[in-house]
Write a protein that holds these residues in place. Structure first.
Motif, mmCIF file in Angstrom:
data_model
loop_
_atom_site.group_PDB
_atom_site.id
_atom_site.type_symbol
_atom_site.label_atom_id
_atom_site.label_comp_id
_atom_site.label_asym_id
_atom_site.label_seq_id
_atom_site.Cartn_x
_atom_site.Cartn_y
_atom_site.Cartn_z
ATOM 1 N N TYR A 147 9.772 20.194 -1.977
ATOM 2 C CA TYR A 147 8.608 19.802 -2.777
ATOM 3 C C TYR A 147 8.175 18.385 -2.429
ATOM 4 N N TRP A 148 9.145 17.487 -2.313
ATOM 5 C CA TRP A 148 8.807 16.082 -2.122
ATOM 6 C C TRP A 148 8.359 15.743 -0.693
ATOM 7 N N GLN A 149 8.983 16.382 0.281
ATOM 8 C CA GLN A 149 8.689 15.998 1.669
ATOM 9 C C GLN A 149 7.207 16.172 2.022
ATOM 10 N N PRO A 150 6.580 17.316 1.746
ATOM 11 C CA PRO A 150 5.153 17.435 2.107
ATOM 12 C C PRO A 150 4.256 16.493 1.315
ATOM 13 N N ARG A 151 4.629 16.178 0.088
ATOM 14 C CA ARG A 151 3.825 15.252 -0.704
ATOM 15 C C ARG A 151 3.882 13.846 -0.091
ATOM 16 N N MET A 152 5.072 13.437 0.310
ATOM 17 C CA MET A 152 5.202 12.102 0.901
ATOM 18 C C MET A 152 4.550 12.050 2.278
ATOM 19 N N ARG A 153 4.666 13.127 3.016
ATOM 20 C CA ARG A 153 4.016 13.167 4.326
ATOM 21 C C ARG A 153 2.509 13.058 4.187
ATOM 22 N N ALA A 154 1.945 13.789 3.214
ATOM 23 C CA ALA A 154 0.497 13.751 2.987
ATOM 24 C C ALA A 154 0.051 12.373 2.503
ATOM 25 N N ALA A 155 0.912 11.704 1.755
ATOM 26 C CA ALA A 155 0.569 10.391 1.207
ATOM 27 C C ALA A 155 0.853 9.255 2.190
ATOM 28 N N LYS A 163 0.821 -1.213 0.000
ATOM 29 C CA LYS A 163 0.000 0.000 0.000
ATOM 30 C C LYS A 163 0.854 1.263 0.000
ATOM 31 N N ILE A 164 1.961 1.228 0.749
ATOM 32 C CA ILE A 164 2.844 2.400 0.753
ATOM 33 C C ILE A 164 3.417 2.610 -0.632
ATOM 34 N N PHE A 165 3.830 1.519 -1.291
ATOM 35 C CA PHE A 165 4.345 1.634 -2.665
ATOM 36 C C PHE A 165 3.297 2.251 -3.580
ATOM 37 N N GLN A 166 2.085 1.789 -3.473
ATOM 38 C CA GLN A 166 1.031 2.310 -4.346
ATOM 39 C C GLN A 166 0.785 3.789 -4.103
ATOM 40 N N ARG A 167 0.810 4.218 -2.850
ATOM 41 C CA ARG A 167 0.637 5.649 -2.545
ATOM 42 C C ARG A 167 1.807 6.466 -3.068
ATOM 43 N N LEU A 168 3.007 5.905 -2.950
ATOM 44 C CA LEU A 168 4.193 6.599 -3.462
ATOM 45 C C LEU A 168 4.060 6.859 -4.958
ATOM 46 N N MET A 169 3.669 5.853 -5.690
ATOM 47 C CA MET A 169 3.620 5.998 -7.141
ATOM 48 C C MET A 169 2.454 6.872 -7.601
ATOM 49 N N SER A 170 1.281 6.694 -6.967
ATOM 50 C CA SER A 170 0.103 7.418 -7.461
ATOM 51 C C SER A 170 -0.017 8.825 -6.906
ATOM 52 N N GLN A 171 0.329 9.018 -5.622
ATOM 53 C CA GLN A 171 0.105 10.313 -4.987
ATOM 54 C C GLN A 171 1.338 11.201 -4.924
ATOM 55 N N VAL A 172 2.523 10.606 -5.036
ATOM 56 C CA VAL A 172 3.738 11.405 -4.897
ATOM 57 C C VAL A 172 4.361 11.722 -6.253
#
Length: 429
Positions: free
Chosen positions: A321-329, A272-281
């Motif tokens: 840029y990346w840190q808030p996106r990964m935190r949100a995801a 699930k974490i992988f899927q969030r990384l690819m789709s949301q980040v």
């Protein structure tokens, strides 16, 4: 020496004055030195125990001389790090009078901690069997390299030796070169934590039964534990753990990546974490649902191509840029920091990990707090590590009731060693 840091770290915020202490009323007589023993007793001191550190007059604990040394003190940063909230008593254990003093102190104690070479405490007549005659309910913790009994009891041990012999070093580093030790004394620190846990468990058991006991914690035993589940992985598969650098042999993608302005680590511990990384980040929903990346083993087999895709994406934007996106995801991630950057980080400041505490000679020194947060019995306010023998007279008067004349006679008999070192220290202050 530390003046330039004064504006960076806040003063320590005192605990509520009426709050109880977790180990209030517990007395520890501490014969340990270097790290594994002293760190264990410092944890107890932070919890409110009265820790009396027995040191050789003048020289004291060898860790005192580890650099960098502060010009106004008789010790350096490593000693300050693991000896706060203790009282130092300078006693010559080769002196009959000195040994009599420590025996009387032990008779008032709840816990004895020692990490001398095997046989030293027995030769001095303060081994467990001797101590429980003085105090039947004593809890006696020995921290050793390879145990107090058996074929290897005579072996000396330090953290790096435990790292290499346990297999820990073989697991760390890169596959194309020799394994790498951890520079942090992880085996000493974890052994100290294990020793402290063991002592606390023994105190609970004594509360129920009224009986003390001997405790043994071995640096080597602990180091094998610190290899983690690699031990059982080997026993299941017959294969030794290989070095994978900053990637993980068990999860993918997990490792270090480069943003435009620096390095960071991500850890995709499940699908699930992988899927969030690819789709949301990184906006690659097509890869999140791709069958070839569907499971952890699938991704591990395609690690190189997956890392290439991620590396190309991450290089387009800065960390901010990346840190808030990964935190949100909900993707676990973190900057690759130096120690200096870590202790000045927003997270460290938020948690108030580093503060300034007063020191009678240096004015103030930095302090790194324990990670323990009690709601009812907060850890005690930190008091800087003592000078060698700083509390000798105080402890002996307070606990044993010796008067000035008796102290003078003991001093003349050599119980406190050559007192010239103490007078010189007092003159400097």
């Amino acid at each position: 020496m530390l003046e330039q840091l004064e504006a960076e770290f806040p003063e320590h915020e005192p605990r509520p004055s009426d709050a109880p202490k977790a180990l209030e009323g517990i007395r520890v007589v501490d014969f340990s030195h270097f790290i594994a023993g002293p760190f264990a007793t410092m944890i107890m001191a932070d919890m409110g125990a009265d820790v009396i550190k027995i040191e050789a007059p003048g020289r004291g604990d060898d860790l005192r001389r580890y650099p960098p040394l502060h010009p106004g003190l008789m010790h350096g940063a490593p000693f300050l790090w693991n000896n706060r909230n203790k009282r130092s008593v300078g006693i010559d254990l080769k002196s009959p009078e000195g040994l009599q003093i420590v025996r009387e102190l032990i008779a008032t104690a709840d816990v004895v901690v020692e990490n001398f070479s095997t046989g030293v405490m027995q030769r001095l007549g303060i081994d467990y069997d001797s101590c429980r005659k003085l105090r039947p309910e004593i809890i006696y913790c020995s921290v050793s390299a390879y145990g107090r009994e058996g074929a290897f009891a005579d072996r000396l041990g330090f953290d790096p030796i435990a790292q290499v012999e346990s297999g820990f070093v073989s697991m760390n580093g890169y596959a194309d070169r020799e394994g790498v030790r951890a520079l942090s004394p992880v085996m000493d620190i974890s052994t100290a934590m294990m020793a402290c846990n063991a002592i606390l468990g023994a105190l609970v058991a004594r509360e129920r039964s009224g009986r003390g006991q001997a405790i043994e914690v071995s640096l080597f035993d602990n180091a094998v534990l610190m290899t983690g589940y690699a031990t059982l992985q080997h026993l299941f598969s017959g294969v030794d753990t290989q070095r994978h650098g900053n990637t993980s042999p068990d999860t993918c993608p997990s490792g270090v990546f480069e943003a435009q302005d620096g390095s960071f680590y991500i850890n995709c511990g499940n699908d699930k974490i992988f899927q969030r990384l690819m789709s949301q980040v990184i906006d690659r929903a097509d890869l999140a649902s791709a069958e070839v990346y569907g499971t952890g083993p699938d991704r591990i087999r395609r690690r190189d191509e997956l890392f290439a895709i991620l590396g190309e994406a991450f290089a387009r934007q800065p960390w901010s840029y990346w840190q808030p996106r990964m935190r949100a995801a909900g993707v676990p991630c973190g900057q690759v920091r130096t120690v200096g950057e870590a202790i000045r980080s927003p997270e460290a400041r938020e948690r108030k990990l580093v503060s300034r505490i007063p020191h009678p000679k240096a004015g103030w020194i930095p302090n790194v707090r324990l990670p323990i947060r009690y709601s009812r019995t907060p850890v005690v306010d930190p008091v800087a590590a003592p000078a060698v023998g700083q509390h000798t007279d105080e402890v002996i008067r307070e606990i044993l009731g010796y008067d000035e004349d008796r102290l003078a006679l003991l001093s003349e008999a050599g119980a406190f060693g050559d007192q010239a070192w103490l007078r010189a220290s007092e003159d400097k202050s």
